[in-house]
Scaffold this active site. Structure first.
Site, PDB file in Angstrom:
ATOM      1  N   HIS A 107      -5.776  -3.477   5.019  1.00 28.77           N
ATOM      2  CA  HIS A 107      -5.118  -3.847   3.763  1.00 28.77           C
ATOM      3  C   HIS A 107      -6.141  -4.307   2.731  1.00 28.77           C
ATOM      4  CE1 HIS A 107      -1.930  -5.025   1.115  1.00 28.77           C
ATOM      5  NE2 HIS A 107      -2.227  -6.315   1.152  1.00 28.77           N
ATOM      6  N   ASP A 141       0.835  -1.208   0.000  1.00 32.33           N
ATOM      7  CA  ASP A 141       0.000   0.000   0.000  1.00 32.33           C
ATOM      8  C   ASP A 141       0.867   1.254   0.000  1.00 32.33           C
ATOM      9  OD1 ASP A 141      -2.305  -1.615   0.161  1.00 32.33           O
ATOM     10  OD2 ASP A 141      -2.118  -1.721   2.340  1.00 32.33           O
TER      11      ASP A 141
END
Length: 341
Positions: A193, A164
């Site tokens: 996530h 990310d």
């Protein structure tokens, strides 16, 4: 070639570290194993999968680096894990078009449960780095398994959310017309996530950048759903494997640097109830979430502390408010699965 590939990782003095990759023959596992083989700090690399790990190991063994590599089938998992200090778990089924990470839950939850049971038995002091999605749920599953085995250490259990951050840095550089190579931008990413639980704080990007509202919101959405781009582009043939392998290898390298005594701060999905600074994060977000992705400072014993969120924009406060409920459901789903199975 090897120095060029390896420069993304540590160039510190060599150490003798044993890394195990569980799921080494998969779309993430193979490139991840390759990157671990190229890391000079890894001197023993153990690979495991349902099938094919010995072949991956044989292939990698022809590369002239310090890591001695061996592959194992499931019946030899104890030998694979014996003495491992870092266990990376990318095992599981990949995401396909139309699937969310949560759709992967039923299959991957069982896989993570069984592998973590084996780690608890054969390498109870190892750090565990969970890559298998949905991370928001698989990390809580891993924790519950470790608790039942009496070997839970929150400072050594991580959900790998590095991808990310690498996506955020790459995408903001592209939006700003800057080169994507090198540390041109750093963007802290909090939360979870998957999708809306991924919370990039572009207001805290370094160097500071001013984006028009539409560009800013589109960038946040792209960071949150970047995996969908890959799933769609691969046209049903897989998900983000190469970029995820890079991110997992990067996290493992940074963790090893911490083991070697270097203070390193990286993002990870960790247990806020049992790490230094975790309670302060819960106060900042106004929710007693047990797990959250935060910048984590690593050291010889794993997590040393987690970093404060600091000042965020009104838009980012809205993102947090929208994400916390979904993230809590993901966590509860993982805990419920572990307790029922």
């Amino acid at each position: 070639m090897i120095p060029t590939v390896a420069r993304a990782f540590s160039n510190t003095a060599r150490s003798n570290r044993h890394v195990a990759v569980l799921g080494a023959n998969g779309g993430i596992g193979q490139p991840l194993s390759l990157l671990c083989k190229l890391n000079n700090n890894v001197t023993k690399l153990s690979l495991l999968d349902l099938k094919g790990a010995p072949g991956v190991a044989a292939d990698l063994s022809h590369i002239p680096t310090s890591a001695q590599v061996k592959g194992y089938n499931p019946e030899n998992i104890g030998e694979c894990l014996k003495g491992a200090e870092v266990v990376i778990i990318p095992a599981g089924v990949p995401r396909k078009p139309g699937m969310t990470r949560d759709d992967l839950f039923n299959t991957n939850a069982s896989i993570v449960r069984d592998l973590v049971k084996a780690v608890a038995e054969h390498a109870p002091k190892a750090s565990i780095q969970v890559v298998s999605n949905p991370v928001n749920s698989t990390v809580p599953i891993a924790a519950e398994v470790l608790k039942k085995a009496g070997v839970f250490d929150a400072n050594k259990l991580f959900g790998v959310t590095t991808l990310d951050v690498t996506r955020a840095s790459t995408f903001i550089a592209e939006s700003s017309g800057k080169p994507t190579e090198g540390p041109n931008y750093t963007v802290p990413v909090y939360g979870g996530h998957s999708g809306k639980t991924i919370l990039p704080l572009i207001s805290q990007a370094q160097p500071k950048t001013e984006l028009q509202k539409e560009v800013h919101e589109a960038l946040v959405n792209r960071i949150q759903f970047g995996g969908d781009e890959v799933v769609k582009a691969k046209d049903g043939a897989g998900s983000a494997t190469l970029s995820m392998a890079f991110a997992a290898a990067k996290f493992a390298d940074e963790f090893i640097q911490g083991l070697n005594g270097k203070s390193v701060t990286v993002p990870s999905f960790v247990n806020l109830n049992h790490v230094a600074g975790g309670k302060e994060i819960q106060k900042e977000i106004g929710a007693e979430l047990e797990y959250f992705s935060v910048p984590v400072t690593l050291g010889p014993n794993g997590v040393e502390k987690v970093s404060s969120i600091g000042q965020i924009s009104d838009y980012e406060k809205q993102l947090f408010a929208e994400a916390l409920g979904e993230l809590q459901k993901n966590i509860e789903k993982g805990v419920a699965f572990a307790n029922a199975n």
